[in-house]
Design an enzyme around this catalytic site. Structure first.
Site, PDB file in Angstrom:
ATOM      1  N   LYS A   1      47.310   7.881  -2.146  1.00  0.00           N
ATOM      2  CA  LYS A   1      47.795   8.802  -3.194  1.00  0.00           C
ATOM      3  C   LYS A   1      47.698  10.263  -2.758  1.00  0.00           C
ATOM      4  CE  LYS A   1      44.796   7.742  -6.410  1.00  0.00           C
ATOM      5  NZ  LYS A   1      44.007   6.643  -5.848  1.00  0.00           N
TER       6      LYS A   1
ATOM      7  N   ARG B   1      43.223   7.633 -15.079  1.00  0.00           N
ATOM      8  CA  ARG B   1      42.574   6.513 -14.429  1.00  0.00           C
ATOM      9  C   ARG B   1      42.054   5.511 -15.444  1.00  0.00           C
ATOM     10  NH1 ARG B   1      41.002   8.910  -9.337  1.00  0.00           N
ATOM     11  NH2 ARG B   1      39.818   7.514  -8.051  1.00  0.00           N
TER      12      ARG B   1
ATOM     13  N   ARG C   1      38.806   7.098   6.627  1.00  0.00           N
ATOM     14  CA  ARG C   1      39.308   8.235   5.862  1.00  0.00           C
ATOM     15  C   ARG C   1      38.394   9.447   6.014  1.00  0.00           C
ATOM     16  NH1 ARG C   1      41.040   7.977  -0.320  1.00  0.00           N
ATOM     17  NH2 ARG C   1      38.834   7.822  -0.798  1.00  0.00           N
TER      18      ARG C   1
ATOM     19  N   ARG D   1      33.654  11.125   3.348  1.00  0.00           N
ATOM     20  CA  ARG D   1      33.177  11.253   1.970  1.00  0.00           C
ATOM     21  C   ARG D   1      32.030  10.293   1.725  1.00  0.00           C
ATOM     22  NH1 ARG D   1      38.322  10.759  -1.789  1.00  0.00           N
ATOM     23  NH2 ARG D   1      36.841   9.543  -2.980  1.00  0.00           N
TER      24      ARG D   1
ATOM     25  N   ARG E   1      34.157   0.823  -6.169  1.00  0.00           N
ATOM     26  CA  ARG E   1      35.335   1.600  -6.568  1.00  0.00           C
ATOM     27  C   ARG E   1      36.555   0.703  -6.751  1.00  0.00           C
ATOM     28  NH1 ARG E   1      35.457   5.505  -2.032  1.00  0.00           N
ATOM     29  NH2 ARG E   1      37.422   6.203  -2.896  1.00  0.00           N
TER      30      ARG E   1
HETATM   31  P1  ADP Z   1      39.992   7.779  -4.706  1.00  0.00           P
HETATM   32  O1  ADP Z   1      41.327   7.670  -5.342  1.00  0.00           O
HETATM   33  O2  ADP Z   1      40.066   7.653  -3.254  1.00  0.00           O
HETATM   34  O3  ADP Z   1      38.942   6.910  -5.306  1.00  0.00           O
HETATM   35  P2  ADP Z   1      39.502  10.446  -5.845  1.00  0.00           P
HETATM   36  O4  ADP Z   1      39.294  11.594  -4.953  1.00  0.00           O
HETATM   37  O5  ADP Z   1      40.707  10.390  -6.670  1.00  0.00           O
HETATM   38  O6  ADP Z   1      39.377   9.209  -4.872  1.00  0.00           O
HETATM   39  O7  ADP Z   1      38.222  10.287  -6.823  1.00  0.00           O
HETATM   40  C1  ADP Z   1      36.905  10.318  -6.364  1.00  0.00           C
HETATM   41  C2  ADP Z   1      35.950  10.087  -7.519  1.00  0.00           C
HETATM   42  O8  ADP Z   1      36.107  11.142  -8.483  1.00  0.00           O
HETATM   43  C3  ADP Z   1      36.171   8.799  -8.311  1.00  0.00           C
HETATM   44  O9  ADP Z   1      35.518   7.703  -7.728  1.00  0.00           O
HETATM   45  C4  ADP Z   1      35.580   9.190  -9.670  1.00  0.00           C
HETATM   46  O10 ADP Z   1      34.173   9.141  -9.655  1.00  0.00           O
HETATM   47  C5  ADP Z   1      35.993  10.639  -9.804  1.00  0.00           C
HETATM   48  N1  ADP Z   1      37.313  10.799 -10.495  1.00  0.00           N
HETATM   49  C6  ADP Z   1      38.442  11.339  -9.986  1.00  0.00           C
HETATM   50  N2  ADP Z   1      39.439  11.330 -10.892  1.00  0.00           N
HETATM   51  C7  ADP Z   1      38.934  10.751 -12.006  1.00  0.00           C
HETATM   52  C8  ADP Z   1      39.463  10.420 -13.286  1.00  0.00           C
HETATM   53  N3  ADP Z   1      40.742  10.678 -13.609  1.00  0.00           N
HETATM   54  N4  ADP Z   1      38.624   9.828 -14.180  1.00  0.00           N
HETATM   55  C9  ADP Z   1      37.344   9.569 -13.896  1.00  0.00           C
HETATM   56  N5  ADP Z   1      36.778   9.833 -12.707  1.00  0.00           N
HETATM   57  C10 ADP Z   1      37.556  10.421 -11.771  1.00  0.00           C
END
Ligand code: ADP
Ligand code: ZN
Length: 210
Positions: free
Chosen positions: A13, A88, A123, A156, A167
């Site tokens: 994404k 999400r 990553r 990360r 996750r």
């Molecule tokens: P990825 O899609 O690779 O899991 P992101 O960078 O989008 O990584 O998100 C990393 C973390 O940030 C998630 O595991 C969560 O803890 C938090 N996060 C990001 N966006 C949201 C969201 N819309 N709602 C809740 N938690 C979020």
């Protein structure tokens, strides 16, 4: 144009959002990047978010909804934006509707779990600007340094294998229901994630324009 990118962690994404953002000249809004910056800067919201993120759990809806609402009110969002990692959960998607946001398309990047597990270990992310990289599929030009800003490109904490499993579970339980949510609204387009970034981008741009 208001777009949502949907997909499991590591489906690409972030990388695809960066590419579409440049092509369409609209900002990429990554709640993950905003949260990581807040954690790094030690803000109130960062302190709240950190323990959830480290575990691979979702940050509470009210926190992320607040962040998103402020961000889309900024000047650079007036011609549209790409939401990367938001919504999400179904309540987050409902909150967007309540804000009166009209979404043009939701693009789901579909990648099987096995491929996700293999991808995530490689990553890397820029500590400074949040740009995403992959040591094998999309390495920075200079090892460890961001092409865009020269910042440090690091692993990360939540990409550790044991956190990745949590996750993925969270994705299937909390986020995957959005596929049906947006399908029923006639907004969903599915793109099969390819191993080459450029191949996926081509399909993504067709999905955006088609
Ligand atoms: P990825 O899609 O690779 O899991 P992101 O960078 O989008 O990584 O998100 C990393 C973390 O940030 C998630 O595991 C969560 O803890 C938090 N996060 C990001 N966006 C949201 C969201 N819309 N709602 C809740 N938690 C979020
Ligand atoms: Zn950078």
């Amino acid at each position: 144009m208001n777009l949502i990118l949907l997909g499991a962690p590591g489906a690409g994404k972030g990388t695809q959002a960066e590419i579409i953002s440049e092509k369409l000249n609209i900002p990429q809004i990554s709640t993950g990047n905003i949260l990581r910056a807040a954690v790094k800067n030690g803000t109130e919201c960062g302190l709240q978010a950190k323990s959830y993120m480290d575990k691979g759990a979702l940050v509470p809806d009210e926190v992320v909804i607040g962040i998103l609402k402020d961000r889309i009110a900024e000047e650079d969002c007036k011609n549209g934006y790409i939401l990367d990692g938001f919504p999400r959960t179904v309540p987050q998607a409902e909150a967007l509707e309540k804000m009166g946001v009209v979404i043009d398309k939701v693009i789901e990047i579909s990648v099987p779990d096995e491929a996700i597990k293999a991808r995530l270990g490689g990553r890397r992310v820029c500590e400074s600007c949040g740009a995403s990289y992959h040591i094998e599929f999309n390495p920075p030009k200079t090892e460890g340094k961001c092409d865009k800003c020269g910042g440090n490109v690091v692993l990360r904490k939540d990409d550790a294998p044991e956190t990745v499993i949590d996750r993925l579970k969270t994705y299937h339980e909390a986020t995957a229901p959005l596929i049906d949510f947006y399908k029923s609204r006639g907004k969903l387009v599915t793109v099969i994630g390819q191993s080459e970034v450029a191949d996926t981008s081509k399909l993504m741009l067709e999905a955006v324009n088609g």
